[in-house]
Design an enzyme around this catalytic site. Structure first.
Site, mmCIF file in Angstrom:
data_model
loop_
_atom_site.group_PDB
_atom_site.id
_atom_site.type_symbol
_atom_site.label_atom_id
_atom_site.label_comp_id
_atom_site.label_asym_id
_atom_site.label_seq_id
_atom_site.Cartn_x
_atom_site.Cartn_y
_atom_site.Cartn_z
ATOM 1 N N LYS A 114 0.870 -1.142 0.073
ATOM 2 C CA LYS A 114 0.029 -0.017 0.036
ATOM 3 C C LYS A 114 0.876 1.545 0.044
ATOM 4 C CE LYS A 114 -4.383 -1.682 1.458
ATOM 5 N NZ LYS A 114 -5.534 -1.352 2.458
ATOM 6 N N LYS A 197 -4.165 -9.742 -7.569
ATOM 7 C CA LYS A 197 -5.442 -9.988 -6.965
ATOM 8 C C LYS A 197 -6.306 -8.925 -7.179
ATOM 9 C CE LYS A 197 -6.192 -8.370 -2.410
ATOM 10 N NZ LYS A 197 -7.739 -8.091 -1.903
ATOM 11 N N LYS A 200 -10.974 -4.077 -4.126
ATOM 12 C CA LYS A 200 -11.886 -2.903 -4.242
ATOM 13 C C LYS A 200 -11.058 -1.685 -4.815
ATOM 14 C CE LYS A 200 -14.311 -4.216 -0.181
ATOM 15 N NZ LYS A 200 -13.103 -3.648 0.834
HETATM 16 P P1 ATP Z 1 -9.316 -3.086 -0.681
HETATM 17 O O1 ATP Z 1 -8.564 -3.152 -2.059
HETATM 18 O O2 ATP Z 1 -9.708 -1.950 -0.228
HETATM 19 O O3 ATP Z 1 -8.024 -3.516 0.324
HETATM 20 P P2 ATP Z 1 -10.268 -5.920 -0.950
HETATM 21 O O4 ATP Z 1 -11.101 -5.992 -2.038
HETATM 22 O O5 ATP Z 1 -8.812 -6.328 -1.006
HETATM 23 O O6 ATP Z 1 -10.257 -4.269 -0.381
HETATM 24 P P3 ATP Z 1 -10.672 -6.293 2.030
HETATM 25 O O7 ATP Z 1 -11.921 -5.403 2.531
HETATM 26 O O8 ATP Z 1 -9.464 -5.953 2.193
HETATM 27 O O9 ATP Z 1 -10.961 -6.498 0.073
HETATM 28 O O10 ATP Z 1 -10.738 -7.925 2.363
HETATM 29 C C1 ATP Z 1 -12.185 -8.486 2.596
HETATM 30 C C2 ATP Z 1 -12.037 -10.069 2.413
HETATM 31 O O11 ATP Z 1 -11.942 -10.263 0.819
HETATM 32 C C3 ATP Z 1 -10.703 -10.593 3.040
HETATM 33 O O12 ATP Z 1 -10.987 -11.735 3.663
HETATM 34 C C4 ATP Z 1 -10.024 -10.724 1.720
HETATM 35 O O13 ATP Z 1 -8.998 -11.748 1.954
HETATM 36 C C5 ATP Z 1 -10.978 -11.205 0.751
HETATM 37 N N1 ATP Z 1 -10.541 -10.880 -0.644
HETATM 38 C C6 ATP Z 1 -10.341 -9.359 -1.176
HETATM 39 N N2 ATP Z 1 -9.859 -9.648 -2.546
HETATM 40 C C7 ATP Z 1 -9.965 -11.010 -2.625
HETATM 41 C C8 ATP Z 1 -9.556 -11.720 -4.005
HETATM 42 N N3 ATP Z 1 -9.305 -11.088 -5.165
HETATM 43 N N4 ATP Z 1 -9.671 -13.143 -3.910
HETATM 44 C C9 ATP Z 1 -10.093 -13.786 -2.788
HETATM 45 N N5 ATP Z 1 -10.447 -13.204 -1.399
HETATM 46 C C10 ATP Z 1 -10.263 -11.860 -1.715
#
Ligand code: ATP
Ligand code: LTN
Length: 334
Positions: A114, A197, A200
């Protein structure tokens, strides 16, 4: 027999969740809530470790709650609440900060990623302390199981280290949690960039499938997903990451094995595979989208559910916090 305690959370960092959150987290949570005493939070304290627009954050917090419920989290069976409604999270995080090494926190890969992504100017003490706040979430509830995606494994490992350290320094206080990761679905990749990955907060949304997107947009994104020049529908993560990702999503949402999909689409090309996937994704998300709209149509009721669950969460959290305050030697307020 009491059910094992489970804890997980998601950041309200966007209006909609993405398909990785749904597959990697929500689906798993939904089945685990039957067999566990589950706590699910919307981690707004974590979300502000990168800049959020206040009005948006409030809206996204309600929206995330609605998406949890619409996707199958039952707020009367599980404790679904907003992290900032329970003051103990920030309070325990502070104590944990004091037993966390600077070097230890510096090694967290999410922090490094980040920092690289948002630039050194956006690197705050809050972002640095993200993992100790997450440890507080987990430890306050005497959690035994933490279901997360692969990207969160390191944070749960740090949580275990901190719990062991606190217990050995101050006496047995915390349950040592275990991480639970479903291997096959632990990581859903960006459709335009199938080696990173899906997230969001991705810079471009072209490869992100949002739960709340209009069906036409979802269809376009899937049809434009990056694949390869080989043409064969075969699961090969190394050499065909785009196709492997599409097959993973398809297989989970349709409850079918990868092999049966490879057989069905053998010799038919990527266009057909993508069309099939569109149907499966929309079949899953259409009803969720409708339910979200219903839930957001009555925000007062949603807020009421969140408030009563926050009260339940506070009771559990405050009990642990009181023990911690006592163990570290704080003078009780009489
Ligand atoms: P940000 O980009 O704001 O960090 P994010 O989309 O990565 O958001 P989080 O809110 O950080 O999502 O994560 C919520 C849950 O979803 C966590 O358990 C995380 O491991 C899971 N998760 C997020 N992205 C993925 C992905 N691409 N594949 C599988 N699991 C995911
Ligand atoms: N950092 C997690 C969200 C999160 C979490 C938690 C997950 C915050 N606190 C406690 C499990 C347990 C993420 O998915 N980005």
């Amino acid at each position: 027999m009491t059910k094992p305690r489970l804890y997980s959370g998601m950041q309200p960092s966007a209006e909609s969740l993405q398909i990785g959150n749904y597959i990697g987290a929500l689906l798993n949570w939904k089945s685990l809530q039957q067999t566990h005493d589950a706590f699910f939070s919307i981690v707004d304290l974590h979300a502000i470790t990168v800049a959020q627009e206040p009005a948006k954050l409030r809206e996204n917090t309600r929206g995330t709650a609605a998406q949890y419920i619409a996707a199958g989290i039952d707020p009367s069976a599980s404790t679904l609440y907003v992290q900032s409604h329970v003051a103990a999270h920030a309070q325990l995080a502070w104590v944990l900060n004091t037993i966390t090494g600077f070097g230890e926190a510096s090694r967290m890969t999410q922090f490094k990623d980040k920092t690289a992504r948002h630039g050194a100017d956006a690197t705050t003490v809050g972002l640095f302390a993200y993992p100790t706040l997450m440890a507080a979430d987990i430890l306050l509830y005497q959690t035994s199981v933490v279901p997360v995606g692969e990207d969160q494994r390191q944070h749960v490992e740090l949580t275990r280290d901190l719990a062991l350290r606190f217990n050995s320094r101050f006496g047995d206080t915390f349950t040592i949690p275990e991480v639970a990761i479903v291997k096959e679905t632990a990581k859903i990749y960006d459709l335009q960039n199938p080696t990173s990955k899906m997230s969001k907060s991705a810079e471009s949304h072209a490869g992100v499938i949002w739960l709340l997107d209009e069906p036409g947009i979802t269809r376009k994104k899937i049809m434009r997903a990056v694949t390869d020049a080989d043409g064969g529908v075969v699961f090969d993560r190394e050499n065909k990451p785009g196709v492997a990702n599409l097959l993973t999503i398809y297989s989970v949402l349709a409850s079918r094995t990868i092999e049966s999909l490879e057989t069905e689409y053998a010799g038919r090309g990527y266009g057909d595979l993508k069309k099939g996937l569109v149907e499966v994704v929309l079949g899953t998300f259409d009803p969720i989208r409708e339910r979200v709209a219903e839930l957001l149509g009555d925000p007062a009721e949603l807020d009421r559910v969140l408030a009563s669950n926050a009260a339940k969460a506070s009771d559990v959290a405050n009990e642990t916090l009181a023990t911690v305050y006592d163990r570290v030697g704080f003078l009780p307020r009489r």
